[in-house]
Structure formats: C-alpha cells, structure tokens
Design an enzyme around this catalytic site. Structure first.
Site, PDB file in Angstrom:
ATOM      1  N   ASN A  13       0.935  -1.118  -0.015  1.00  0.00           N
ATOM      2  CA  ASN A  13      -0.018  -0.230  -0.177  1.00  0.00           C
ATOM      3  C   ASN A  13       0.653   1.493   0.614  1.00  0.00           C
ATOM      4  O   ASN A  13       1.230   1.002   1.197  1.00  0.00           O
ATOM      5  CB  ASN A  13      -1.393  -0.074   1.310  1.00  0.00           C
ATOM      6  N   TRP A  14       0.772   2.002  -0.881  1.00  0.00           N
ATOM      7  CA  TRP A  14       2.238   3.102  -0.641  1.00  0.00           C
ATOM      8  C   TRP A  14       1.570   4.733  -0.917  1.00  0.00           C
ATOM      9  O   TRP A  14       2.392   5.130  -0.537  1.00  0.00           O
ATOM     10  CB  TRP A  14       2.527   3.391  -3.060  1.00  0.00           C
ATOM     11  N   LYS A  15      -0.092   4.229  -0.577  1.00  0.00           N
ATOM     12  CA  LYS A  15      -0.322   5.930   0.685  1.00  0.00           C
ATOM     13  C   LYS A  15      -0.674   6.677  -0.345  1.00  0.00           C
ATOM     14  O   LYS A  15      -0.678   6.606  -1.838  1.00  0.00           O
ATOM     15  CB  LYS A  15       0.392   5.583   1.204  1.00  0.00           C
ATOM     16  N   HIS A  98      -9.692   1.419   4.692  1.00  0.00           N
ATOM     17  CA  HIS A  98      -8.331   1.795   6.001  1.00  0.00           C
ATOM     18  C   HIS A  98      -8.301   2.662   7.083  1.00  0.00           C
ATOM     19  O   HIS A  98      -9.217   3.752   6.495  1.00  0.00           O
ATOM     20  CB  HIS A  98      -7.090   2.363   4.882  1.00  0.00           C
ATOM     21  N   GLU A 100      -6.650   4.553   8.080  1.00  0.00           N
ATOM     22  CA  GLU A 100      -6.288   6.882   7.533  1.00  0.00           C
ATOM     23  C   GLU A 100      -7.793   7.200   6.675  1.00  0.00           C
ATOM     24  O   GLU A 100      -7.843   8.204   6.837  1.00  0.00           O
ATOM     25  CB  GLU A 100      -5.172   6.334   6.829  1.00  0.00           C
ATOM     26  N   GLU A 168      -6.034  -5.333  10.543  1.00  0.00           N
ATOM     27  CA  GLU A 168      -4.715  -3.793  10.756  1.00  0.00           C
ATOM     28  C   GLU A 168      -5.124  -3.437  11.309  1.00  0.00           C
ATOM     29  O   GLU A 168      -5.781  -1.850  12.034  1.00  0.00           O
ATOM     30  CB  GLU A 168      -4.775  -3.340   9.753  1.00  0.00           C
ATOM     31  N   GLY A 174       2.374   2.451  11.370  1.00  0.00           N
ATOM     32  CA  GLY A 174       3.057   2.775  10.698  1.00  0.00           C
ATOM     33  C   GLY A 174       4.142   3.188  12.259  1.00  0.00           C
ATOM     34  O   GLY A 174       4.639   4.194  12.332  1.00  0.00           O
ATOM     35  N   SER A 214       3.295  -2.593  10.500  1.00  0.00           N
ATOM     36  CA  SER A 214       4.781  -2.632  10.388  1.00  0.00           C
ATOM     37  C   SER A 214       5.423  -3.978  10.594  1.00  0.00           C
ATOM     38  O   SER A 214       6.108  -4.342  11.064  1.00  0.00           O
ATOM     39  CB  SER A 214       4.874  -2.387  11.927  1.00  0.00           C
ATOM     40  N   GLY A 235       2.414  -1.174   4.204  1.00  0.00           N
ATOM     41  CA  GLY A 235       2.531  -0.004   3.461  1.00  0.00           C
ATOM     42  C   GLY A 235       4.384   0.472   4.464  1.00  0.00           C
ATOM     43  O   GLY A 235       4.471   0.514   2.878  1.00  0.00           O
ATOM     44  N   GLY A 236       4.679   1.232   4.864  1.00  0.00           N
ATOM     45  CA  GLY A 236       6.022   1.573   4.728  1.00  0.00           C
ATOM     46  C   GLY A 236       7.342   0.548   3.661  1.00  0.00           C
ATOM     47  O   GLY A 236       7.627   1.112   2.753  1.00  0.00           O
TER      48      GLY A 236
HETATM   49  C1  PEP Z   1      -0.666   0.166   6.102  1.00  0.00           C
HETATM   50  O1  PEP Z   1      -0.761   1.156   6.163  1.00  0.00           O
HETATM   51  O2  PEP Z   1      -1.848  -0.613   5.601  1.00  0.00           O
HETATM   52  C2  PEP Z   1       0.418  -0.426   7.142  1.00  0.00           C
HETATM   53  C3  PEP Z   1       0.481  -1.182   7.478  1.00  0.00           C
HETATM   54  O3  PEP Z   1       1.194   0.666   6.762  1.00  0.00           O
HETATM   55  P1  PEP Z   1       2.955  -0.026   7.627  1.00  0.00           P
HETATM   56  O4  PEP Z   1       2.884  -1.715   6.880  1.00  0.00           O
HETATM   57  O5  PEP Z   1       3.604   1.419   7.200  1.00  0.00           O
HETATM   58  O6  PEP Z   1       2.500   0.109   9.211  1.00  0.00           O
END
Ligand code: PEP
Length: 260
Positions: A13-15, A98, A100, A168, A174, A214, A235-236
């Site tokens: 997920n590149w956001k 999501h 966010e 999640e 994050g 994470s 994500g990251g």
């Molecule tokens: C996400 O935003 O879906 C996510 C899992 O982010 P991260 O891996 O950065 O915690």
C-alpha cells in the site's frame, strides 16, 4: 478449519507516495524478482499511477489496484474517483476501509459497505481493512470492534470470493509496533469463525485474511507461518524494491539472514 490450503498474498500500500515515473520504475525493477513460487503480489498505487503501472505490470505477476474509490458510479462529486474509472485505468482491486480513511476522512462502516458493494459490482476485488485502536484493545473490546466492522462493512455481501479481509490493528500501523504472530493469529481466527457463523463454513475456509501493521522482512515469515494468516498488507516497507522483495521472498533463509 485451518487445514484448508489458501494461497498467500503480499500487498503493498503505497499511500500518497510515488510519481508516475517512480511507480513504473518500481514495477520494472520488482517484476523480474518474482517467480511462480512466490506469493501473489498486489500493489495499491496512487490514482495517477494506476494506468502507467498497469501497463508496466502487463505480462508480469504484479497486480495493480487502488487505495480508495467512491460509492457512486458517477456524478457531481468533486475530487472523487469512481470504481468504473479504476477498472478503466487497469485496476484489478481496491483497498477499502483503511484506518487512515476512517480516521482522517471520517469514513463509516455504512459508507464503506456501499463502496464494497459498488466495487464488487464493477468487478474489482476488495481488500477490506478492519482493526481496533489501542484503547479498544486495552479495554478488551477487540472482538466486538472486529465483529461490528465485519458485520456492517459486509452487510448484504454474500459473495466473499472477491473479498480479502485485512486485519490491521491501528496501534500497529506505521508505529514499528507489529502485533506478535500469536496476537494476529488469534484475531484472524476470530474473524474466520465469525464469517463461518454469519456466512458459512465453506466461505470462511476460503476467505483470505491478511495481516497489516509494521510488517518488515524480519517479521514476515513468522506472521505468514500462522495457520489463519494468508497474507500481508505492507505500508512503509513496500516503498523500496529491496525491502519489499525480501518480504515477498520470506521463505528464503538467506534473505532473512541479512536482516536478523
Ligand atoms: C498500512 O497502512 O496498511 C500499513 C500496514 O502500514 P505500515 O506497514 O507502514 O504499518
């Protein structure tokens, strides 16, 4: 129920990261590193990158999708993007619900449910995110939060074969605070049981449930070895080909050795 063999999937997920050029370069660099033995690889890219990334991913094992859509098929909704537009641009799936979007854009379960139904109608696979926040976990409300989110976001959705559930926990996103494999497995098992009770056992057995929060090369293997964890939403760590491909290659000891 855990004996069912489901495929594994890793979704990046590149956001709100990566230009068109960066997206295409990423796909071109990643695609030769993926083989038939690896999990399915999906990338949820920004709207602007869907078409060029889909073209770059043609004839590769990478599947391109979006991170959001509107529930209407078209209309006067300034700034919004419809599911049919995503399909037209080459998207095969869409992330919905999501945290966010729930937190920053106040999306409710009811609204997410409308989007889920529209996305499925348009032929998109849905990656539906659910998860509790830290207070809810500390107050012992995790199960009731998950139950409500599943029930309300999937209301009147009978065909689950095009739905992937993404557990999640908000406290893990994050935050560098990954849920332990045991915590994640417990939540996944709970969700699968809930689906078995409210849809049916076969649908529960077939449903892919992935974990997000994470995820890194160091914890991917232990998470994916849990019986009810079928994939990872990243994500990251999905922004770098080097790091993301290590998660995809979680079975390789050599690869993990670089990180431990
Ligand atoms: C996400 O935003 O879906 C996510 C899992 O982010 P991260 O891996 O950065 O915690």
């Amino acid at each position: 129920m855990n004996e069912m063999k489901r495929s594994k999937i890793v979704i990046g997920n590149w956001k709100m990261y990566k230009t068109i050029e960066e997206s295409v370069a990423f796909v071109e660099e990643l695609s030769p590193l993926i083989s038939d033995q690896d999990p399915m690889v999906y990338l949820a890219v920004p709207f602007t990158s869907i078409k060029p990334a889909s073209e770059a991913a043609k004839d590769t094992q990478i599947v391109i999708g979006a991170q959001n859509m509107n529930d209407a098929s078209e209309g006067a909704f300034t700034g919004e993007v419809a599911g049919q537009m995503l399909v037209n641009a080459g998207a095969k799936f869409v992330i919905l619900g999501h945290s966010e979007r729930r937190i920053f854009f106040k999306e409710t379960n009811e609204f997410i449910n409308k989007k889920v139904k529209r996305a499925l109608e348009e032929g998109l696979r849905v990656v539906l995110c659910i998860g509790e926040n830290l207070t809810e976990r500390e107050e012992g409300k995790t199960h009731s939060v998950l139950e409500t989110q599943i029930k309300e976001c999937l209301a009147d959705v009978n065909q689950l074969e095009n739905v992937i559930l993404a557990y999640e926990p908000i406290w893990a996103i994050g935050s560098h605070q990954t849920a332990t494999p045991e915590i994640a497995q417990e939540a996944h098992f709970f969700c699968r049981e809930f689906i078995a009770q409210n849809w049916n056992q076969e649908q529960a057995n077939q449903l892919m449930i992935q974990y997000g929060g994470s995820v890194k090369p160091e914890n991917a293997k232990a998470l994916l070895e849990q019986p009810d964890i079928d994939g990872l939403l990243v994500g990251g760590a999905s922004l770098s080909v080097e790091v993301f491909s290590k998660i995809i290659h979680y079975q390789s000891d050599l690869n993990l050795g670089n990180h431990l």
